[in-house]
Scaffold this active site. Structure first.
Site, PDB file in Angstrom:
ATOM      1  N   LYS A  14       0.833  -1.218   0.000  1.00  7.39           N
ATOM      2  CA  LYS A  14       0.000   0.000   0.000  1.00  7.39           C
ATOM      3  C   LYS A  14       0.862   1.261   0.000  1.00  7.39           C
ATOM      4  O   LYS A  14       2.071   1.211   0.261  1.00  7.39           O
ATOM      5  CB  LYS A  14      -0.921  -0.037   1.224  1.00  7.39           C
ATOM      6  CG  LYS A  14      -1.938  -1.182   1.203  1.00  7.39           C
ATOM      7  CD  LYS A  14      -2.792  -1.164   2.480  1.00  7.39           C
ATOM      8  CE  LYS A  14      -3.845  -2.247   2.503  1.00  7.39           C
ATOM      9  NZ  LYS A  14      -4.628  -2.256   3.776  1.00  7.39           N
ATOM     10  N   PHE A  64     -15.176   4.543   8.449  1.00  6.76           N
ATOM     11  CA  PHE A  64     -13.804   4.674   7.940  1.00  6.76           C
ATOM     12  C   PHE A  64     -13.704   4.502   6.431  1.00  6.76           C
ATOM     13  O   PHE A  64     -12.632   4.660   5.861  1.00  6.76           O
ATOM     14  CB  PHE A  64     -12.881   3.675   8.660  1.00  6.76           C
ATOM     15  CG  PHE A  64     -13.247   2.224   8.471  1.00  6.76           C
ATOM     16  CD1 PHE A  64     -12.838   1.521   7.348  1.00  6.76           C
ATOM     17  CD2 PHE A  64     -14.016   1.561   9.426  1.00  6.76           C
ATOM     18  CE1 PHE A  64     -13.180   0.202   7.162  1.00  6.76           C
ATOM     19  CE2 PHE A  64     -14.366   0.216   9.247  1.00  6.76           C
ATOM     20  CZ  PHE A  64     -13.942  -0.453   8.119  1.00  6.76           C
ATOM     21  N   ARG A 102      -1.194 -13.976   4.850  1.00  6.50           N
ATOM     22  CA  ARG A 102      -1.904 -13.378   5.992  1.00  6.50           C
ATOM     23  C   ARG A 102      -1.032 -13.435   7.250  1.00  6.50           C
ATOM     24  O   ARG A 102      -1.036 -12.523   8.061  1.00  6.50           O
ATOM     25  CB  ARG A 102      -3.218 -14.118   6.274  1.00  6.50           C
ATOM     26  CG  ARG A 102      -4.298 -13.948   5.245  1.00  6.50           C
ATOM     27  CD  ARG A 102      -4.955 -12.603   5.249  1.00  6.50           C
ATOM     28  NE  ARG A 102      -5.877 -12.379   6.330  1.00  6.50           N
ATOM     29  CZ  ARG A 102      -6.686 -11.318   6.396  1.00  6.50           C
ATOM     30  NH1 ARG A 102      -6.668 -10.395   5.434  1.00  6.50           N
ATOM     31  NH2 ARG A 102      -7.497 -11.148   7.399  1.00  6.50           N
ATOM     32  N   THR A 108      -5.106  -6.967  11.372  1.00  3.20           N
ATOM     33  CA  THR A 108      -5.495  -5.767  10.620  1.00  3.20           C
ATOM     34  C   THR A 108      -5.066  -4.483  11.330  1.00  3.20           C
ATOM     35  O   THR A 108      -4.555  -3.550  10.697  1.00  3.20           O
ATOM     36  CB  THR A 108      -7.044  -5.743  10.467  1.00  3.20           C
ATOM     37  OG1 THR A 108      -7.460  -6.992   9.914  1.00  3.20           O
ATOM     38  CG2 THR A 108      -7.504  -4.599   9.576  1.00  3.20           C
ATOM     39  N   HIS A 147      -2.022  -5.393   1.978  1.00  2.88           N
ATOM     40  CA  HIS A 147      -3.276  -6.123   1.896  1.00  2.88           C
ATOM     41  C   HIS A 147      -2.955  -7.580   1.594  1.00  2.88           C
ATOM     42  O   HIS A 147      -1.997  -7.857   0.861  1.00  2.88           O
ATOM     43  CB  HIS A 147      -4.155  -5.570   0.765  1.00  2.88           C
ATOM     44  CG  HIS A 147      -5.245  -6.509   0.361  1.00  2.88           C
ATOM     45  ND1 HIS A 147      -6.412  -6.643   1.070  1.00  2.88           N
ATOM     46  CD2 HIS A 147      -5.314  -7.400  -0.653  1.00  2.88           C
ATOM     47  CE1 HIS A 147      -7.158  -7.578   0.505  1.00  2.88           C
ATOM     48  NE2 HIS A 147      -6.522  -8.052  -0.550  1.00  2.88           N
TER      49      HIS A 147
HETATM   50  P1  GTP Z   1      -6.937  -6.027   4.046  1.00  2.00           P
HETATM   51  O1  GTP Z   1      -5.844  -7.019   3.832  1.00  2.00           O
HETATM   52  O2  GTP Z   1      -6.519  -4.602   3.766  1.00  2.00           O
HETATM   53  O3  GTP Z   1      -8.212  -6.420   3.324  1.00  2.00           O
HETATM   54  O4  GTP Z   1      -7.233  -6.048   5.615  1.00  2.00           O
HETATM   55  P2  GTP Z   1      -7.971  -7.171   6.453  1.00  2.00           P
HETATM   56  O5  GTP Z   1      -8.450  -8.281   5.566  1.00  2.00           O
HETATM   57  O6  GTP Z   1      -7.072  -7.529   7.584  1.00  2.00           O
HETATM   58  O7  GTP Z   1      -9.206  -6.365   6.999  1.00  2.00           O
HETATM   59  P3  GTP Z   1     -10.575  -6.012   6.262  1.00  2.00           P
HETATM   60  O8  GTP Z   1     -10.655  -6.640   4.930  1.00  2.00           O
HETATM   61  O9  GTP Z   1     -11.667  -6.280   7.229  1.00  2.00           O
HETATM   62  O10 GTP Z   1     -10.451  -4.432   6.099  1.00  2.00           O
HETATM   63  C1  GTP Z   1      -9.866  -3.802   4.996  1.00  2.00           C
HETATM   64  C2  GTP Z   1      -9.176  -2.544   5.474  1.00  2.00           C
HETATM   65  O11 GTP Z   1     -10.157  -1.687   6.060  1.00  2.00           O
HETATM   66  C3  GTP Z   1      -8.148  -2.786   6.570  1.00  2.00           C
HETATM   67  O12 GTP Z   1      -6.860  -3.032   6.033  1.00  2.00           O
HETATM   68  C4  GTP Z   1      -8.181  -1.498   7.356  1.00  2.00           C
HETATM   69  O13 GTP Z   1      -7.354  -0.512   6.734  1.00  2.00           O
HETATM   70  C5  GTP Z   1      -9.627  -1.058   7.223  1.00  2.00           C
HETATM   71  N1  GTP Z   1     -10.442  -1.486   8.372  1.00  2.00           N
HETATM   72  C6  GTP Z   1     -11.011  -2.705   8.577  1.00  2.00           C
HETATM   73  N2  GTP Z   1     -11.702  -2.750   9.725  1.00  2.00           N
HETATM   74  C7  GTP Z   1     -11.570  -1.523  10.270  1.00  2.00           C
HETATM   75  C8  GTP Z   1     -12.080  -0.929  11.477  1.00  2.00           C
HETATM   76  O14 GTP Z   1     -12.765  -1.543  12.263  1.00  2.00           O
HETATM   77  N3  GTP Z   1     -11.733   0.381  11.695  1.00  2.00           N
HETATM   78  C9  GTP Z   1     -10.962   1.084  10.835  1.00  2.00           C
HETATM   79  N4  GTP Z   1     -10.678   2.352  11.128  1.00  2.00           N
HETATM   80  N5  GTP Z   1     -10.475   0.565   9.682  1.00  2.00           N
HETATM   81  C10 GTP Z   1     -10.762  -0.725   9.409  1.00  2.00           C
HETATM   82 MG    MG Z   2      -9.537  -7.954   3.820  1.00  2.00          MG
END
Ligand code: GTP
Ligand code: MG
Length: 246
Positions: A14, A64, A102, A108, A147
């Protein structure tokens, strides 16, 4: 996924990782030496708002979400430097690809990452407080550097969203492809049968496409219900075509 050797996942380096010069570190952590995974595809992408919105569709409507779109499009870290608004997209391949990437990424939330998994990539991330016009705190943004697809199903959706088949070597393609006999262009959220100014060619006769994209396009053209939207199919054809995200 029946063939474990062909298991694939999408990783994105990113804009905050690029800004902090962590690209080499991330690539090293994800290297074959550490994970046993190999590259199946990689590219530098100026992320359009369309691609960002389709990619993070599941978060639409959350507090967010707008900041997440600004973040992945590079508008947060490089508001004045469009040439730096980019991510590096990589398809990794090999046994347990989804799980392994992962694991390297970690939780996250960067604060949770530091507590629960010191040494993971996201333990180097930051949390930024979001404020409204009056200075009141309204939420937070998680700048977590990379990601990683969470499941096989998500990996398939995301790899097809970010990559065309011919950006992946033929013997490394994990999903069915088909050769198109159609010609169609895209402009203003609609498909066009012929070229018109400012339209982009999505597919020409003889092009190799993801079979699921081709089927979806046919259904959309016929005005029928498709398993995904038009933007899910065309977003990758607009990559690096358009500018002006912020
Ligand atoms: P990615 O690999 O980026 O997809 O992250 P993830 O799979 O660990 O988490 P998810 O797909 O649920 O969320 C995608 C992105 O949204 C995350 O990387 C965070 O930047 C953001 N995000 C997810 N959940 C939250 C939350 O509860 N609060 C905030 N502020 N940001 C969030
Ligand atoms: Mg995700």
């Amino acid at each position: 996924m029946r063939n474990r050797e062909l298991e694939q996942t999408l990783a994105l380096i990113k804009p905050d990782a690029l800004k902090n010069s962590l690209t080499g570190y991330v690539l090293s952590q994800l290297s074959e030496f550490h994970t046993g995974l190999i590259f199946a595809g990689t590219k530098v992408v100026h992320v359009t708002r369309m691609l960002a919105e389709v990619h993070y569709e599941e978060h639409r409507g959350k507090v967010f979400y707008p900041s997440l779109i600004d973040y992945i499009t590079g508008c947060v870290h490089y508001p004045e430097e469009p040439h730096r608004q980019r991510v590096i997209a990589i398809v990794y391949q090999g046994p347990d690809a989804v799980k392994k990437v992962r694991e390297v990424a970690g939780p996250t939330n960067p604060h949770a990452a530091r507590e629960q998994k010191p040494g993971c990539v996201r333990s180097l991330g930051t949390i930024v407080t979001l404020k409204d016009g009056t200075g009141k705190e309204v939420g937070e943004r998680m700048d977590n550097l990379i990601h990683a697809s969470a499941t096989d199903e998500e990996a398939e959706r995301e790899i097809k969203l970010w990559f065309k088949p011919n950006e992946i070597p033929p013997f490394m393609r994990a999903y069915s492809t088909a050769r198109s006999e159609e010609l169609c262009y895209f402009r203003d959220d609609a498909l066009l049968p012929n070229y018109e100014p400012d339209s982009v060619c999505v597919v020409a006769p003889g092009d190799v496409m993801w079979e699921s994209d081709l089927e979806a396009l046919r259904l959309i053209q016929q005005g029928r219900q498709a398993p995904c939207g038009l933007r899910d199919v065309v977003a990758k054809y607009l990559l690096n075509e358009t500018t002006g995200n912020c």
